[in-house]
Design a protein around this motif. Structure first.
Motif, PDB file in Angstrom:
ATOM      1  N   ALA A   1    -113.761  19.040 -48.570  1.00 40.43           N
ATOM      2  CA  ALA A   1    -113.500  18.105 -47.479  1.00 40.43           C
ATOM      3  C   ALA A   1    -112.007  17.835 -47.391  1.00 40.43           C
ATOM      4  CB  ALA A   1    -114.256  16.799 -47.707  1.00 40.43           C
ATOM      5  N   ARG A   2    -111.535  17.599 -46.203  1.00 32.36           N
ATOM      6  CA  ARG A   2    -110.126  17.235 -46.008  1.00 32.36           C
ATOM      7  C   ARG A   2    -109.968  15.724 -46.091  1.00 32.36           C
ATOM      8  NH1 ARG A   2    -105.613  18.301 -42.225  1.00 32.36           N
ATOM      9  NH2 ARG A   2    -104.054  16.833 -42.969  1.00 32.36           N
ATOM     10  N   TYR A   3    -110.933  14.976 -45.523  1.00 31.12           N
ATOM     11  CA  TYR A   3    -110.855  13.516 -45.482  1.00 31.12           C
ATOM     12  C   TYR A   3    -112.093  12.887 -46.110  1.00 31.12           C
ATOM     13  CZ  TYR A   3    -107.522  14.537 -41.705  1.00 31.12           C
ATOM     14  OH  TYR A   3    -106.484  15.022 -40.950  1.00 31.12           O
ATOM     15  N   VAL A   4    -111.886  11.733 -46.727  1.00 33.59           N
ATOM     16  CA  VAL A   4    -113.000  10.943 -47.259  1.00 33.59           C
ATOM     17  C   VAL A   4    -112.903   9.542 -46.675  1.00 33.59           C
ATOM     18  CG1 VAL A   4    -114.069   9.933 -49.305  1.00 33.59           C
ATOM     19  CG2 VAL A   4    -113.103  12.222 -49.419  1.00 33.59           C
ATOM     20  N   VAL A   5    -114.023   9.062 -46.173  1.00 32.42           N
ATOM     21  CA  VAL A   5    -114.113   7.689 -45.684  1.00 32.42           C
ATOM     22  C   VAL A   5    -114.832   6.880 -46.756  1.00 32.42           C
ATOM     23  CG1 VAL A   5    -115.044   6.155 -43.902  1.00 32.42           C
ATOM     24  CG2 VAL A   5    -114.185   8.430 -43.279  1.00 32.42           C
ATOM     25  N   ALA A   6    -114.231   5.784 -47.168  1.00 27.57           N
ATOM     26  CA  ALA A   6    -114.835   4.883 -48.155  1.00 27.57           C
ATOM     27  C   ALA A   6    -114.801   3.476 -47.577  1.00 27.57           C
ATOM     28  CB  ALA A   6    -114.071   4.941 -49.477  1.00 27.57           C
ATOM     29  N   GLY A   7    -115.703   2.648 -48.025  1.00 25.66           N
ATOM     30  CA  GLY A   7    -115.727   1.298 -47.485  1.00 25.66           C
ATOM     31  C   GLY A   7    -116.354   0.290 -48.416  1.00 25.66           C
ATOM     32  N   SER A   8    -116.350  -0.937 -47.941  1.00 24.03           N
ATOM     33  CA  SER A   8    -117.022  -2.013 -48.662  1.00 24.03           C
ATOM     34  C   SER A   8    -117.552  -3.020 -47.650  1.00 24.03           C
ATOM     35  CB  SER A   8    -116.083  -2.693 -49.656  1.00 24.03           C
ATOM     36  OG  SER A   8    -115.044  -3.359 -48.975  1.00 24.03           O
ATOM     37  N   VAL A   9    -118.580  -3.719 -48.068  1.00 25.79           N
ATOM     38  CA  VAL A   9    -119.171  -4.774 -47.252  1.00 25.79           C
ATOM     39  C   VAL A   9    -118.830  -6.094 -47.921  1.00 25.79           C
ATOM     40  CG1 VAL A   9    -121.288  -5.679 -46.251  1.00 25.79           C
ATOM     41  CG2 VAL A   9    -121.103  -3.251 -46.733  1.00 25.79           C
ATOM     42  N   ASP A  10    -118.157  -6.967 -47.185  1.00 27.17           N
ATOM     43  CA  ASP A  10    -117.773  -8.258 -47.726  1.00 27.17           C
ATOM     44  C   ASP A  10    -118.629  -9.395 -47.183  1.00 27.17           C
ATOM     45  OD1 ASP A  10    -115.634  -7.151 -49.273  1.00 27.17           O
ATOM     46  OD2 ASP A  10    -114.602  -6.838 -47.381  1.00 27.17           O
ATOM     47  N   GLU A  11    -119.305  -9.122 -46.061  1.00 31.05           N
ATOM     48  CA  GLU A  11    -120.226 -10.115 -45.503  1.00 31.05           C
ATOM     49  C   GLU A  11    -121.255  -9.372 -44.661  1.00 31.05           C
ATOM     50  OE1 GLU A  11    -120.067 -14.509 -43.440  1.00 31.05           O
ATOM     51  OE2 GLU A  11    -118.444 -13.120 -42.983  1.00 31.05           O
ATOM     52  N   TRP A  12    -122.517  -9.738 -44.843  1.00 34.63           N
ATOM     53  CA  TRP A  12    -123.618  -9.142 -44.079  1.00 34.63           C
ATOM     54  C   TRP A  12    -124.763 -10.137 -44.159  1.00 34.63           C
ATOM     55  CZ3 TRP A  12    -123.698  -3.826 -42.331  1.00 34.63           C
ATOM     56  CH2 TRP A  12    -124.883  -3.439 -41.740  1.00 34.63           C
ATOM     57  N   ARG A  13    -124.772 -11.086 -43.227  1.00 33.90           N
ATOM     58  CA  ARG A  13    -125.764 -12.155 -43.343  1.00 33.90           C
ATOM     59  C   ARG A  13    -125.883 -12.930 -42.042  1.00 33.90           C
ATOM     60  NH1 ARG A  13    -123.279 -17.458 -44.668  1.00 33.90           N
ATOM     61  NH2 ARG A  13    -121.046 -17.181 -44.477  1.00 33.90           N
ATOM     62  N   TYR A  14    -126.834 -13.828 -42.043  1.00 36.27           N
ATOM     63  CA  TYR A  14    -126.944 -14.823 -40.986  1.00 36.27           C
ATOM     64  C   TYR A  14    -126.394 -16.115 -41.556  1.00 36.27           C
ATOM     65  CZ  TYR A  14    -129.893 -11.547 -38.518  1.00 36.27           C
ATOM     66  OH  TYR A  14    -130.350 -10.425 -37.868  1.00 36.27           O
ATOM     67  N   LYS A  15    -125.455 -16.720 -40.845  1.00 36.66           N
ATOM     68  CA  LYS A  15    -124.861 -17.961 -41.320  1.00 36.66           C
ATOM     69  C   LYS A  15    -125.906 -19.073 -41.301  1.00 36.66           C
ATOM     70  CE  LYS A  15    -120.077 -17.103 -40.364  1.00 36.66           C
ATOM     71  NZ  LYS A  15    -118.845 -17.710 -39.937  1.00 36.66           N
ATOM     72  N   VAL A  16    -125.805 -19.942 -42.270  1.00 34.46           N
ATOM     73  CA  VAL A  16    -126.723 -21.069 -42.375  1.00 34.46           C
ATOM     74  C   VAL A  16    -126.349 -22.091 -41.315  1.00 34.46           C
ATOM     75  CG1 VAL A  16    -127.541 -22.914 -43.875  1.00 34.46           C
ATOM     76  CG2 VAL A  16    -127.022 -20.672 -44.831  1.00 34.46           C
ATOM     77  N   GLY A  17    -127.349 -22.616 -40.665  1.00 34.46           N
ATOM     78  CA  GLY A  17    -127.095 -23.636 -39.658  1.00 34.46           C
ATOM     79  C   GLY A  17    -128.121 -23.556 -38.554  1.00 34.46           C
ATOM     80  N   LEU A  18    -127.948 -24.375 -37.576  1.00 34.32           N
ATOM     81  CA  LEU A  18    -128.892 -24.470 -36.481  1.00 34.32           C
ATOM     82  C   LEU A  18    -129.046 -23.154 -35.733  1.00 34.32           C
ATOM     83  CD1 LEU A  18    -130.734 -26.379 -34.961  1.00 34.32           C
ATOM     84  CD2 LEU A  18    -128.804 -27.002 -33.525  1.00 34.32           C
ATOM     85  N   ASP A  19    -127.936 -22.475 -35.457  1.00 37.80           N
ATOM     86  CA  ASP A  19    -128.005 -21.245 -34.680  1.00 37.80           C
ATOM     87  C   ASP A  19    -128.202 -19.997 -35.537  1.00 37.80           C
ATOM     88  OD1 ASP A  19    -127.739 -22.564 -32.285  1.00 37.80           O
ATOM     89  OD2 ASP A  19    -125.557 -22.455 -32.315  1.00 37.80           O
ATOM     90  N   GLY A  20    -127.785 -20.002 -36.778  1.00 41.55           N
ATOM     91  CA  GLY A  20    -127.934 -18.849 -37.658  1.00 41.55           C
ATOM     92  C   GLY A  20    -127.254 -17.599 -37.125  1.00 41.55           C
ATOM     93  N   GLU A  21    -125.976 -17.711 -36.779  1.00 40.47           N
ATOM     94  CA  GLU A  21    -125.260 -16.569 -36.214  1.00 40.47           C
ATOM     95  C   GLU A  21    -125.139 -15.438 -37.232  1.00 40.47           C
ATOM     96  OE1 GLU A  21    -123.499 -19.527 -36.570  1.00 40.47           O
ATOM     97  OE2 GLU A  21    -123.286 -20.337 -34.562  1.00 40.47           O
TER      98      GLU A  21
END
Length: 176
Positions: free
Chosen positions: A103-123
Motif C-alpha cells: 500500500a502507498r497510503y494508510v488511513v488510521a483513526g480513533s473515535v473520541d465520542e460516539w453516543r447520545y447526549k444525556v438530556g431531554l433531547d438526547g442529541e
C-alpha cells in the motif's frame, strides 16, 4: 427589527447544520489510484465497538471519495467482545501489514465520542480523528479531527458519516 430578523436567520442556519468543529492540516495531495489500506480505529469511548463502526463507515466513504484499491486490515475483533480490541499497537501491526500489501497510503483513526447526549433531547454526538500516512516516506501527510452533534431524531451513525465525509473532503485532495 432588521437586526432581529438577521439574528433569527443566522440562528436558524446554524441550527439546521448542527454544531460542528473541524480541524485539519492541509493535504499535500494524494494519488487516489494508488493502493490504500485502512488500519483498525482506536476506540477511546465507552461505547462498545465504536471503532469497528468507524472502520466500516470509513472504508465505505473512502470508496465513495474515489479510492478504488483499498485493503482493510483483518482486525481480530470478536463478535462476543464488548469493547474493541484495536489500540495503538494494533495500528502499528496494521502499518506493517499495509507495507506487505504494498500500500502507498494508510488511513488510521480513533473515535473520541460516539453516543447520545444525556438530556431531554438526547442529541447524537460523534468525535473522530483520522490521519493519512504515506508509507513511502513513513510520514503522516494529513491529519484531522472533527466533532458534531445532531438533532434528537438523527442517528449517531448519520452524524458520524457527516464527520467522516468532512474529514475525507479535506484529506483526499488529488495530487497535481
Amino acid at each position: 427589527m432588521k437586526t432581529a430578523k438577521l439574528l433569527a436567520i443566522t440562528w436558524l442556519a446554524a441550527g439546521l447544520t448542527g454544531c460542528a468543529t473541524v480541524s485539519t492540516t492541509r493535504s499535500p495531495g494524494v494519488d487516489l489510484q494508488a493502493a490504500w489500506a485502512l488500519a483498525p480505529a482506536v476506540n477511546n469511548t465507552e461505547t462498545p465497538q465504536a471503532g469497528a463502526r468507524l472502520d466500516s463507515l470509513t472504508a465505505s466513504l473512502l470508496r465513495v471519495h474515489g479510492v478504488r484499491n483499498l485493503s482493510v486490515y483483518p482486525a481480530a475483533r470478536s463478535g462476543d467482545a464488548l469493547f474493541d480490541q484495536a489500540d495503538r499497537a494494533a495500528q502499528e501491526k496494521a502499518m506493517a501489514w499495509a507495507r506487505e500489501q504494498q500500500a502507498r497510503y494508510v488511513v488510521a483513526g480513533s473515535v473520541d465520542e460516539w453516543r447520545y447526549k444525556v438530556g431531554l433531547d438526547g442529541e447524537p454526538a460523534a468525535g473522530i480523528t483520522l490521519s493519512v500516512t504515506d508509507l513511502s516516506t513513513g510520514q503522516v501527510i494529513w491529519s484531522g479531527s472533527a466533532a458534531r452533534t445532531g438533532w434528537s431524531r438523527e442517528a449517531v451513525s448519520g452524524v458520524a458519516q457527516k464527520v467522516v465525509n468532512e474529514l475525507l473532503d479535506q484529506a483526499l485532495v488529488p495530487a497535481r
